[in-house]
Design an enzyme around this catalytic site. Structure first.
Site, short mmCIF file in Angstrom:
data_model
loop_
_atom_site.label_atom_id
_atom_site.label_comp_id
_atom_site.label_asym_id
_atom_site.label_seq_id
_atom_site.Cartn_x
_atom_site.Cartn_y
_atom_site.Cartn_z
N TYR A 107 0.76 -1.00 -0.01
CA TYR A 107 -0.01 0.05 0.06
C TYR A 107 0.97 1.23 0.16
O TYR A 107 2.04 1.30 0.80
CB TYR A 107 -1.15 0.08 1.04
N GLY A 130 -5.28 6.23 0.02
CA GLY A 130 -6.39 6.29 0.66
C GLY A 130 -7.51 5.63 -0.02
O GLY A 130 -7.39 4.30 -0.19
N ASN A 143 2.45 11.28 6.03
CA ASN A 143 1.30 10.54 6.68
C ASN A 143 1.58 10.46 8.33
O ASN A 143 1.88 9.60 8.70
CB ASN A 143 1.06 9.19 6.06
N ARG A 197 -8.88 35.83 45.41
CA ARG A 197 -8.79 34.78 46.24
C ARG A 197 -8.76 33.34 45.75
O ARG A 197 -8.25 32.56 46.37
CB ARG A 197 -10.18 34.82 47.40
#
Length: 500
Positions: A47, A54, A189, A273
């Protein structure tokens, strides 16, 4: 383990990034690249190396086009808009990406790592537009500008000028880099941009928490407040460590080690405070923000990862920036609360109904000139505007996930937007801090004139340093330049306020 401070030091040019020369490190990097080459030869399909990206992952790329594929990736992602990252931020991006790739599971070569170091060493910094990332699959669009610059394309900042990359490379005798099979994907990526921006957000918030504490001490003194609201035994009853640290700093600033049996001044308003309870949220959140960000920084966060030892390619979603998004969304809220706290202190300081005898609007003009002079009236209006804008931006970015890329990226982190929002909020907080600091210095001096009360040593030294930067306000004058100078000094962490 690389720390946030290490990245900041490299980004600001105070430290160099140097690759390890140990054989183990070099072999680990080389193994991933060698395994990837072997896998390509044996399996033929990986891939992002032999396929589209994608939702196009099922499209196989012909052997003829494989060398062109990485260039296609950074080319079609060259659509970033908005302002360019600062030089320091872009340097941080390079450093963060370098740290991730040095994990040795991204399938890159040692030559690529050396090129990243070269960019830092020679201060040849990619021009990176800040807009266009949804934070998964990482910071694809902004990181495409880093990949393109390595290949001699687009523009860089060098010697203070924006110039074509190819021109600067030629001057240095450097040829454009040729990306190896997975290197385009490995560069782009990941979460480098959001993490880099978060480094600055963390550092600025850390400093602002300390500065807000010092300004609170000045405000308490100027308002003739009760310094025993920060009693050690009182805070032992609610033992948040960061909150207690803030109370201790206030005690030491105000020389208030122990409460009397029954204070003559009972209860100040909440903005003084309860200052430890507001600033303490930041102090108590800093350790887990650091954990989230340093884990991300020291992670491999691209996809797929290459395990050369086990001989496999691992497909996952480590590019997802959810931890960074969560850290930045929470930092936004805690940071904006610092602005709100200081804005409320400033409102008390200028209001003659609540400032216990100080002149209206802290005017230092002579009594006969009182009708003409308005002191800090407009400064307080400005601080209110900056605070309102900061509070408006605290909406979490991570809840605005949008489905993108043909529903492949159907749940995204928005981490980069969260980090950018955080930096904008912090700029506004710094502006409010500058305004309140300027006024609080005026307030303590006016208090001394009224009551002849000496200023505690720490505050006296701090005031003296401030008076080297800006004078007291007598007759009205335009304060923009002084406020801008203070904002710059705050961002540079000018004052060494408290020991760690």
């Amino acid at each position: 383990m690389v720390s946030l401070e290490d990245v900041l030091a490299v980004a600001e040019g105070r430290r160099r990034a140097i690759l390890s020369t140990t054989p183990d490190f070099r072999q680990r990097i080389a193994k991933g690249n060698v395994f990837l080459e072997r896998l390509l030869a044996e399996d033929g399909v990986v891939y992002g190396v032999t396929t589209g990206y994608g939702d196009s992952c099922n499209r196989e790329v012909s052997a003829f086009d494989l060398e062109q594929l990485p260039r296609q990736l950074y080319t079609f992602h060259g659509c970033g808009l908005g302002e360019a990252l600062t030089v320091e931020a872009a340097r941080a991006v390079i450093m963060v990406r370098l740290v991730s790739l040095c994990r040795g599971v991204s399938g890159v070569s040692i030559e690529l790592l050396e090129r990243l170091v070269w960019l830092l060493d020679h201060d040849v910094i990619p021009v990176i537009p800040e807009e266009g990332s949804v934070g998964a699959s990482g910071d694809l669009t902004p990181l495409s500008y880093l990949a393109a610059v390595l290949c001699g394309e687009r523009e860089v900042l060098h010697d203070g000028k924006r110039r074509p990359t190819a021109e600067v490379f030629a001057e240095h005798g450097l040829t454009a880099y040729r990306l190896k099979p997975k290197e385009g994907l490995a560069l782009m990526n990941g979460t480098a941009v959001m993490t880099a921006l978060s480094v600055f957000a963390f550092a600025r918030t850390t400093y602002l928490a300390q500065l807000a504490t010092r300004i609170t001490a000045l405000s308490v003194h100027a308002l003739n407040g009760n310094p025993y609201h920060f009693d050690a035994e009182l805070f032992a009853a609610k033992p948040h460590p960061g909150q207690n640290k803030v109370a201790q700093r206030l005690r030491e600033d105000l020389h208030a080690p122990e409460s009397p049996r029954n204070s003559s001044r009972l209860q100040d308003r909440y903005s003084t405070r309860c200052a430890p309870h507001v600033i303490g949220v930041v102090e108590d959140a800093l350790p887990w923000w650091r954990q989230f960000l340093e884990n991300e920084l020291n992670s491999a966060n691209d996809n797929p990862l290459i395990d050369a030892e086990q001989g496999k390619v691992m497909h996952g979603g480590h590019f997802y920036g959810g931890h960074v998004a969560f850290a930045m969304d929470s930092l936004k809220q805690a940071g904006a609360n610092l602005a709100d706290l200081l804005d409320r202190q400033l409102a008390l300081l200028v209001d003659a109904r609540f400032n216990h005898g100080l002149p209206s609007n802290l005017s230092g003009a002579a009594p006969e000139r009182a009708s003409l002079n308005h002191g800090y009236k407009a400064v307080q209006i400005g601080a209110s505007a900056w605070t309102a804008e900061a509070l408006k931006l605290t909406m979490p970015a991570s809840v605005f996930s949008r489905s993108t890329e043909c529903h492949n990226q159907d749940k995204v982190s928005m981490g980069t937007i969260a980090a950018r929002d955080a930096l904008r909020i912090l700029t506004l907080v710094e502006q409010v801090a500058a305004a309140t600091l300027h006024a609080a210095c005026q307030g303590v001096e006016l208090r001394s004139q009224i009551s002849n009360t000496p200023l505690p040593d720490r505050l006296a030294d701090f005031l003296a340093d401030c008076r080297q930067i800006f004078p007291a306000l007598g007759e009205d004058r335009a304060l923009e330049h002084e406020l801008r100078t203070l904002c710059d000094l705050i961002r540079q962490r000018h004052w060494n306020l408290y020991d760690a």
